[in-house]
Design a protein around this motif. Structure first.
Motif, PDB file in Angstrom:
ATOM      1  N   ASN A   1       0.837  -1.198   0.000  1.00 25.57           N
ATOM      2  CA  ASN A   1       0.000   0.000   0.000  1.00 25.57           C
ATOM      3  C   ASN A   1       0.874   1.250   0.000  1.00 25.57           C
ATOM      4  OD1 ASN A   1       0.647   0.825   2.716  1.00 25.57           O
ATOM      5  ND2 ASN A   1      -0.881  -0.571   3.527  1.00 25.57           N
ATOM      6  N   LEU A   2       0.216   2.395  -0.035  1.00 22.66           N
ATOM      7  CA  LEU A   2       0.916   3.676  -0.093  1.00 22.66           C
ATOM      8  C   LEU A   2       0.679   4.501   1.161  1.00 22.66           C
ATOM      9  CD1 LEU A   2       0.047   4.507  -3.829  1.00 22.66           C
ATOM     10  CD2 LEU A   2       2.143   3.471  -2.946  1.00 22.66           C
ATOM     11  N   ASP A   3       0.388   3.818   2.272  1.00 15.97           N
ATOM     12  CA  ASP A   3       0.126   4.521   3.530  1.00 15.97           C
ATOM     13  C   ASP A   3       1.447   4.884   4.195  1.00 15.97           C
ATOM     14  OD1 ASP A   3      -0.679   5.492   5.977  1.00 15.97           O
ATOM     15  OD2 ASP A   3      -2.168   3.924   6.336  1.00 15.97           O
ATOM     16  N   ILE A   4       1.853   6.124   4.031  1.00 14.04           N
ATOM     17  CA  ILE A   4       3.145   6.566   4.555  1.00 14.04           C
ATOM     18  C   ILE A   4       3.161   6.565   6.081  1.00 14.04           C
ATOM     19  CG2 ILE A   4       2.705   9.049   4.638  1.00 14.04           C
ATOM     20  CD1 ILE A   4       5.830   7.424   3.091  1.00 14.04           C
ATOM     21  N   PHE A   5       1.986   6.626   6.731  1.00 16.59           N
ATOM     22  CA  PHE A   5       1.952   6.501   8.191  1.00 16.59           C
ATOM     23  C   PHE A   5       2.507   5.152   8.621  1.00 16.59           C
ATOM     24  CE2 PHE A   5      -1.067  10.010   7.977  1.00 16.59           C
ATOM     25  CZ  PHE A   5      -0.796  10.721   9.132  1.00 16.59           C
ATOM     26  N   GLU A   6       2.195   4.101   7.897  1.00 11.76           N
ATOM     27  CA  GLU A   6       2.740   2.779   8.224  1.00 11.76           C
ATOM     28  C   GLU A   6       4.263   2.784   8.092  1.00 11.76           C
ATOM     29  OE1 GLU A   6       1.046  -0.433   6.066  1.00 11.76           O
ATOM     30  OE2 GLU A   6      -0.960  -0.175   6.924  1.00 11.76           O
ATOM     31  N   GLU A   7       4.753   3.446   7.048  1.00 10.23           N
ATOM     32  CA  GLU A   7       6.194   3.515   6.825  1.00 10.23           C
ATOM     33  C   GLU A   7       6.885   4.240   7.977  1.00 10.23           C
ATOM     34  OE1 GLU A   7       8.322   1.610   4.017  1.00 10.23           O
ATOM     35  OE2 GLU A   7       6.259   2.181   3.590  1.00 10.23           O
ATOM     36  N   ILE A   8       6.260   5.318   8.439  1.00 12.20           N
ATOM     37  CA  ILE A   8       6.822   6.104   9.537  1.00 12.20           C
ATOM     38  C   ILE A   8       6.933   5.245  10.799  1.00 12.20           C
ATOM     39  CG2 ILE A   8       6.329   8.027  11.109  1.00 12.20           C
ATOM     40  CD1 ILE A   8       5.022   9.439   8.671  1.00 12.20           C
ATOM     41  N   LYS A   9       5.868   4.562  11.134  1.00 18.18           N
ATOM     42  CA  LYS A   9       5.877   3.732  12.347  1.00 18.18           C
ATOM     43  C   LYS A   9       6.882   2.588  12.214  1.00 18.18           C
ATOM     44  CE  LYS A   9       2.944   0.902  15.364  1.00 18.18           C
ATOM     45  NZ  LYS A   9       1.555   0.501  15.712  1.00 18.18           N
ATOM     46  N   PHE A  10       6.858   1.933  11.060  1.00 10.57           N
ATOM     47  CA  PHE A  10       7.741   0.788  10.870  1.00 10.57           C
ATOM     48  C   PHE A  10       9.197   1.214  10.971  1.00 10.57           C
ATOM     49  CE2 PHE A  10       9.861  -2.682   8.756  1.00 10.57           C
ATOM     50  CZ  PHE A  10       9.105  -3.796   9.087  1.00 10.57           C
TER      51      PHE A  10
END
Length: 416
Positions: free
Chosen positions: A295-304
């Motif tokens: 997906n393109l959910d940058i919030f997930e990227e930030i948390k990960f």
């Protein structure tokens, strides 16, 4: 005023924000008249997000070819199917990507994909910002024009597009571009003040093959041919040694960290965050494409990103919520030379309203902590880009048609 945001939480205080001519004109307690006013009670204003590296139209490949090794995935699944893509596919795939990113608070993305004029059209219509690459790749059948013709045509065409959309030159990688291609890209980019967007040091195979072919690692090879004399934005950068980091620092290279895609494709290493931080090398976050994320959910990227570096270094204080949020907003906009990333008077009006009544945002002891560790894209209620509302109450104009058409072109693509 063009737009007013009233009763909004900003930096811990209830404030009013007013926008005029795409910029933030006023922040304070006064109320002013505006053409459009939003009552932002129970919402917080935060900077919008940047997706620093993606392949937007690969939304059409979401869930296709999962759980494979990178080279097998590219050669057996992705490249053969990409050869069948039409301009219409790219247009709707990019619109779907823009829709998804808007829903997740992104107002700027850095893209590298085929049929880029169709991507430009999609972004223009969706109202956000993008850096769109003209791709250079030396694989037989993938390029139909000479590199100099392609570059000049792109330069001419992009002068006529909306200023929200900028051109980059996108040599895919050192393993898909010949030395003379990389040298040409560097020279053309320098002469025309265009950024260069490249995949770099993503896998061990890339390192080993570069040593076998050139007698040195990728960063040393690129330094030897003068590639870093251009304004380089490098995606991935996980297989790096200290000497290579010193070169990237010296050459002002910007790094895009894509932790989820790197982990999904098991590239075997992690961005050397401590060494990058110590050298003050600017970095931001990217999702990569939907075929490798999904997906393109940058919030997930930030948390990960925040979590995986704590785990890797065995230090829970590393990449704290303030550091990673700053990287995803303020630093990210600086990397792309966009005067946003902070909600301040005079800045471009690119910002979000997040829903403080969303279950993931309650309670709110620390807003930045909630944004990084608790929330995801669903907390974003309203998205403003260039002073225009592109999403309000989580609705994007035309979203039903985008989803319908994306389904149609995907069905056609995978029946060819």
């Amino acid at each position: 005023m063009d737009l007013g945001i009233e009763n909004v939480l900003l930096n811990g205080q209830l404030s009013n924000i007013y926008v005029k001519n795409a910029k933030i004109e006023y922040i304070g307690s006064e109320k002013k008249s505006a053409i459009k006013t939003i009552n932002a009670q129970n919402k917080a204003a935060v900077p919008s997000l940047v997706n620093g590296h993606t392949h937007a139209a690969m939304t059409l490949f979401r869930g296709y070819g999962d759980d494979m090794k990178l080279q097998e995935w590219l050669q057996q699944k992705i490249w053969p199917r990409e050869a069948l893509l039409t301009p219409e596919d790219i247009y709707w795939g990019t619109k779907l990507a823009c829709l998804e990113m808007i829903k997740c608070g992104v107002t700027l993305f850095n893209d590298m994909y085929w049929h880029n004029r169709e991507a430009v059209k999609a972004v223009e219509e969706m109202g956000i910002r993008a850096f769109i690459s003209e791709i250079f790749i030396d694989i037989p059948g993938m390029q139909t024009k000479k590199h100099d013709e392609k570059a000049q045509e792109a330069l001419n065409d992009f002068k006529n597009y909306d200023p929200r959309i900028k051109l980059t030159l996108g040599p895919h990688a050192i393993y898909t571009c010949e030395t003379q291609t990389l040298e040409f890209v560097k020279t053309f980019a320098q002469q025309n003040n265009i950024p260069v967007h490249i995949h770099l040091s993503e896998t061990k195979k890339e390192i080993d093959d570069c040593i076998a072919q050139h007698g040195k690692r990728p960063v040393h090879y690129l330094e030897e041919i003068g590639f870093f004399e251009a304004d380089v934005i490098a995606a991935h950068c996980v297989w790096l040694q200290n000497e290579e980091l010193d070169i990237l620092k010296q050459r002002n290279v910007k790094i895009i960290h894509n932790p989820i895609a790197n982990f999904k494709l098991a590239v075997g290493e992690l961005l050397p965050y401590t060494e990058i931080k110590n050298r003050k090398i600017p970095f931001c976050l990217g999702t990569d494409g939907c075929a490798s994320n999904n997906n393109l959910d940058i919030f997930e990227e930030i948390k990960f990103a925040a979590l995986v570096h704590k785990w890797k270094i065995n230090d829970p204080t590393i990449m704290n919520c303030n550091e990673v949020w700053h990287a995803a907003t303020t630093t990210a906009h600086k990397i792309f030379d966009i005067d946003a990333g902070e909600i301040k008077q005079g800045k471009l009006a690119d910002f979000l309203l997040v829903d403080l009544n969303h279950p993931q945002m309650v309670p709110c002891h620390n807003l930045t902590s909630n944004l990084v560790y608790a929330g995801n894209g669903s907390i974003v209620d309203t998205v403003i880009c260039n002073g225009q509302i592109v999403m309000e109450n989580r609705y994007v104009s035309g979203e039903e048609e985008i989803i319908l058409q994306a389904k149609k072109v995907t069905k056609k693509l995978f029946s060819r």
